[in-house]
Design an enzyme around this catalytic site. Structure first.
Site, PDB file in Angstrom:
ATOM      1  N   GLU A 153       3.494 -14.553  -3.862  1.00 17.34           N
ATOM      2  CA  GLU A 153       3.548 -14.271  -2.415  1.00 17.34           C
ATOM      3  C   GLU A 153       2.136 -14.159  -1.839  1.00 17.34           C
ATOM      4  OE1 GLU A 153       3.231 -10.458  -0.044  1.00 17.34           O
ATOM      5  OE2 GLU A 153       5.025 -10.252  -1.283  1.00 17.34           O
ATOM      6  N   HIS A 154       1.251 -13.453  -2.548  1.00 19.55           N
ATOM      7  CA  HIS A 154      -0.142 -13.337  -2.097  1.00 19.55           C
ATOM      8  C   HIS A 154      -0.819 -14.699  -2.022  1.00 19.55           C
ATOM      9  CE1 HIS A 154      -1.553  -8.962  -2.274  1.00 19.55           C
ATOM     10  NE2 HIS A 154      -0.240  -8.899  -2.438  1.00 19.55           N
ATOM     11  N   GLU A 168      -7.444 -12.237  -5.523  1.00 19.27           N
ATOM     12  CA  GLU A 168      -6.115 -11.744  -5.157  1.00 19.27           C
ATOM     13  C   GLU A 168      -5.510 -10.848  -6.231  1.00 19.27           C
ATOM     14  OE1 GLU A 168      -4.578 -11.735  -2.151  1.00 19.27           O
ATOM     15  OE2 GLU A 168      -6.625 -12.361  -1.762  1.00 19.27           O
TER      16      GLU A 168
END
Length: 1020
Positions: free
Chosen positions: A146-147, A217
């Site tokens: 998702e990131h 991330e």
């Protein structure tokens, strides 16, 4: 262009009061889209050329931020909303956009009076893949994916392109990963929906998943996890996952952190290949549910959908049917979890079959209504009479783990008193007595009918949500409800099925029950202590004696005080619209004073620490006394809050107008004649003691608390309040109550479906019920805020309250001016525009590039009508002294950023902010809150956003630079700073001494500091 599989404009059932149009579109690739035409988005008329507004934006945008975390934390105030802080002293200190501030009333009609209010456009996409799909060797992978989707696409390779586009056009984004799906959504200024959709669609077509972005991330995911490391609710959730049956998809670490992801790489897993494999397998049209809300005609929205989302690869339709029955937990176990906060909470969980297909019958909601009831005869009423519990809630949660295709988890949460903690098994015994009552009683159709009536009432008169929230809500509904019920599925109770209720009730037995006990009363020395590996929380797994389980299976006795609820008298029957046919001018949209003494807000004028604590005790005891009545009204969607806000006792009623005067009369009659009981005094005092002890457990809310403690002239410290509370007696309270009610000043607001005559009659209820004298004006408390001298720099350094909290916080506050006078509106507008311009670069520099921490924000502050600007960073890696240096470095570099701002980018920020100011409030409750804040702050400027929007049209880049050079830049003639440094457990507070070398003055004693300081005059 690829042809659509099919379309339908008539299938979706909507409320008769819903003016929006819905089209269900099924693409050939399997993607299902719900297109929503909202005529209010272009209430001023749809411009044929508006859909081309995005085309000018296709050029490469100037580099800004990679606010991937608009993706997860766009609010930026999560630390101030926490469930473990009472927040009582933070209510007045909010982002000023929420306050719609104003200046002179006589300018209202001359400036901005006819400016149309507009709504934003929005979209959401739910993809049928979540954390249940995480491979065991790379836990948290779905969240990490998702990131990574925010990190650029083949079409838009810049990492920050999507969020930069939204930021410049009055928009924002967010995303979240559930157990079986992931949801992405955004909102944007209406003219830029196509451009936003273009960038958004690439998430699902050609994300780059750059290898060079992955390391950063991973740190972002790790910082996000560190934020919840000391959260009791998250610790409990992870313990339940950790102790779940091996092989069950719930037996996962869903957050993911640096260890889980880096260890995966260390064990030979190619993380990028794993992510791409998860994406290629699961991100296809058949697994996607898209919602687009715009003002354009449905045909245009359909054309955009076909153009942009037909590029998504095809795949099989999502299967959300119930999975194989698999046990969640071992039976007969009691899990004792050490709490971070001072709480005693017990959670009883029963697994039910997946009920996705039974949403029209809702047997779980029927049982939740009875097991969670708070009226006479209820389980909570019984437990409170015993002195064992202070609150109780029951039902199937809305989260993915509670409503999965594997099972529904019905949870009962009971907040225990000290006595209740000593009698845990007796409390569980009472629960099973009530369950026996339900099993002995035939399911009651009249109860279902009440829920049915309330559900239809909610559906018919549903409060409108912000567009992005509504888009998310609909996209999630598309996963679980039939197509025609996408809008109404959560409200309808269509089929009464008593046999299904009985079937669901069969699962409420001790052999299918899990017990979790969360408390600080935890035996750390026990040899049975175990450690949950991801959070490091300590727990004990105990066997529940078989004799107890047998006694719960079929209780011998059923206490006579337990019985089913009575008919709810607060369900409204009159839905007539007042003044529906009366013509109204735009000037009549704002509140006006219709009685000499407006009402509902009660001022008590206390002036001492002891009286402030007694007032809180009084308010809490009053709520406890009224609980049965307030709960029945709440079930009928007539909500009440009674709270102490600053120095005021505030009563708010919100809901259907039919029974509102009856409820108000009941509340005021109880208030006037209230006489506390000794046993309830002890219980409520214990609750308040616990609330005080839990205040400031979160470092973000702690920093805000400390800032307000310095800024406000009168601020009762929570530790001092706790000391006073421990000494208070029942006699102290009984003596105090007549004093608090002897003199009152009443001010308030009526807003919504009430005629002027009804509003006046409501004011008369106060006058006829409350026999008090008028509180003299000089006795009414006014807030005064400290005046920090120009060029001064003050710092307050403290340890975190929780010794295990790793996060440190730095909050740097720049006072600007008092919010008064002819230039106040312009000054607020410039401050707001400055914040809009620097928000993205601040996030990009301090979070994305420097990776200081997960939470980085900059925003205006309005503290009792003192305007300011604030920068905050929370970090588990760096000390406050280092964080301060990085914030200073960023602020000092803003001169270059502002000077280099081209006209086009400046205009984007300005027009986006104007759109924000003119955005129509989504519902009555939002507008009421705005109006009420104007009354509380004594501005009475109810059209302030329009005035600010008009002022923004005249503001130039040079004005923003002048503002920066006056109040923020070093050195600046009016620059002054207050820094709050909260040191995490791994940071050395001795470093604070270094700041004195940098011209910072330490505030060691707040009271002494205030004694030697000047204060602004009170405005509110």
């Amino acid at each position: 262009m690829v042809a659509a599989g099919s379309r339908d404009d008539e299938l979706v059932i909507k409320s008769p009061n819903d003016q929006r149009s819905y089209r269900l579109l099924r693409l050939a690739n399997g993607l299902c889209a719900l297109l929503v035409h909202d005529p209010e988005i272009y209430a001023d008329g749809y411009p044929p050329q508006a859909s081309k507004a995005h085309e000018d934006e296709e050029m490469q945008e100037e580099e800004g931020e990679d606010d991937e975390d608009s993706d997860e934390d766009d609010a930026g105030y999560s630390g101030e909303e926490g469930d473990d802080d009472d927040g009582e002293d933070e209510d007045e200190d909010v982002e000023w956009e929420e306050e719609d501030d104003g200046s002179e009333p006589n300018k209202r009609k001359e400036k901005g009076g006819s400016e149309p209010l507009v709504k934003k456009a929005a979209a959401a996409m739910c993809v049928g893949i979540g954390s249940f799909a995480d491979p065991p060797k790379a836990q948290g992978l779905a969240h990490f994916l998702e990131h990574m989707l925010f990190m650029g696409s083949s079409e838009f390779p810049d990492e920050n392109e999507y969020d930069s586009y939204l930021s410049k056009h009055g928009g924002a984004s967010n995303a979240f990963t559930e157990t079986e799906y992931t949801c992405y959504h955004f909102e944007v200024k209406r003219d830029y929906l196509k451009g936003a959709l273009d960038r958004f669609s690439q998430f699902f077509v050609s994300p780059l998943v750059k290898a060079e972005a992955m390391d950063r991330e991973i740190l972002a995911v790790d910082s996000e996890f560190n934020q919840v490391l000391q959260s009791d609710s998250c610790r409990l959730s992870q313990l339940q996952s950790h102790t779940c049956s091996q092989g069950h998809p719930l037996n996962r670490f869903t957050w993911g952190n640096k260890k889980s992801l880096v260890d995966a790489m260390g064990s030979g897993i190619n993380l990028r290949e794993e992510i791409l494999q998860m994406y290629m397998k699961n991100y296809h049209g058949g697994a996607m549910k898209l919602v687009i809300i715009g003002g354009e005609p449905l045909d245009i929205l359909e054309g955009w959908t076909m153009e942009l989302f037909s590029k998504v690869k095809a795949g099989p339709l999502l299967d959300m049917t119930p999975k194989t029955d698999m046990p969640f937990w071992k039976s007969g176990k009691l899990y004792k979890l050490e709490a971070v906060r001072d709480v005693h909470s017990m959670y009883l969980s029963w697994t039910l079959p997946c009920l996705h297909k039974e949403y029209m019958k809702k047997p779980e909601d029927y049982l939740a209504h009875l097991l969670g009831h708070e009226g006479k005869g209820s389980l909570l009423y019984f437990l409170k009479a015993k002195g064992w519990a202070s609150s109780l809630s029951a039902g199937v949660g809305s989260g993915g783990s509670e409503r999965s295709s594997y099972a529904y988890i019905f949870e009962m949460s009971i907040h225990l008193t000290d006595s209740g903690l000593k009698n845990v098994f007796e409390v569980i015994g009472a629960v099973y007595q009530y369950i026996k009552l339900l099993k002995q009683s035939e399911p009651q159709e009249w109860i279902f009918k009440e829920l049915q009536d309330i559900g239809y009432m909610e559906f018919r008169f549903a409060e409108e949500q912000p567009p992005d929230d509504y888009a998310v809500n609909l996209a999630e509904n598309m996963l679980f409800y039939s197509e025609k019920h996408i809008v109404c599925g959560e409200y309808i109770y269509e089929d009464w099925d008593p046999e299904l209720v009985k079937h669901a009730l069969c699962f409420f037995n001790p052999d299918n029950m899990r017990v979790d006990l969360l408390s600080r009363s935890f035996d750390k020395q026990s040899e049975a202590v175990q450690c949950e590996p991801w959070f490091g929380s300590q727990y004990i797994e105990d066997d529940i004696p078989s004799s107890l389980i047998e006694s719960w299976r079929n209780p011998v006795r059923l206490d006579a005080d337990l019985h089913l609820p009575t008919k709810n008298e607060f369900i409204p029957g009159d839905f007539t619209l007042r003044n529906a046919n009366s013509p109204r001018s735009s000037s009549e949209d704002n509140p006006r004073c219709i009685v000499d003494e407006p009402f509902i807000k009660l001022w008590d004028g206390y002036s001492s620490l002891k009286n402030s604590v007694l007032t809180e005790l009084f308010a809490n005891l009053l709520k406890d006394e009224l609980n049965e009545v307030l709960y029945q009204a709440y079930v009928a969607k007539l909500e009440t809050t009674i709270s102490v806000v600053g120095s005021k006792l505030e009563i708010k009623l919100f809901g259907y107008n039919d029974k509102l005067p009856i409820l108000l009369s009941n509340i005021l009659s109880t208030l006037q004649s209230f006489s506390p009981k000794t046993d309830r005094f002890e219980v409520i005092k214990e609750d308040l003691e616990r609330a005080y002890k839990n205040t400031n457990m979160k470092p973000m809310s702690h920093s805000s608390y400390l800032r307000l403690q310095v800024l406000r002239e009168i601020f009762w410290d929570v530790e001092e309040k706790l000391g006073i509370l421990m000494k208070l007696t029942f006699t102290d309270l009984v003596t105090f109550i007549p004093k608090i009610l002897s003199q009152l000043h009443i001010e308030g607001l009526c807003h919504g479906n009430l005629s002027e005559e009804e509003a006046i009659n409501i004011s008369k209820i106060f006058c006829s019920t409350l026999s008090a004298q008028t509180l003299p004006e000089e006795a009414r408390h006014g807030e005064r805020v400290i005046c920090i001298p120009n060029c001064e720099n003050f710092v307050r350094s403290v340890h975190v309250k929780n010794d295990l909290e790793e996060n440190s916080v730095v909050e740097v506050y720049y006072p600007v001016e008092q919010d008064i006078g002819k230039e106040a509106t312009r000054l607020r507008a410039i401050t707001d525009l400055f914040s809009s311009i620097i928000e993205e670069p601040c996030f990009d520099q301090l979070r994305t590039k420097e990776q200081l921490g997960y939470t980085v924000d900059s925003s205006p502050r309005m503290t009792y009508r003192m305007l300011g600007s604030c920068f905050r960073v929370m970090s588990s890696k760096y000390s406050p002294v280092y964080l301060q240096s990085r914030i200073d470095n960023f602020i000092n570099g803003l001169s270059t950023l502002l000077d280099g701002l081209d006209d086009e980018t400046f205009e984007h920020h300005r027009s986006g902010l104007i759109a924000d100011k003119l955005e129509k409030e989504p519902s009555l409750s939002y507008q009421t809150d705005d109006y009420w804040s104007q009354i509380v702050d004594k501005r009475y400027m109810f059209d302030m956003p329009k005035l600010e929007a008009e002022e923004l049209r005249t503001i130039k880049k040079a004005d923003v630079i002048d503002w920066y050079n006056t109040y923020i830049r070093s050195p600046a003639p009016k620059r002054r700073r207050l820094a709050i440094h909260v040191y995490g457990c791994n940071a050395d507070i001795a470093e604070a001494a270094k700041l004195q070398e940098q011209l910072w003055t330490a505030i060691d004693n707040v009271q002494s500091f205030k004694v030697s300081s000047q204060f602004y005059s009170s405005l509110c």
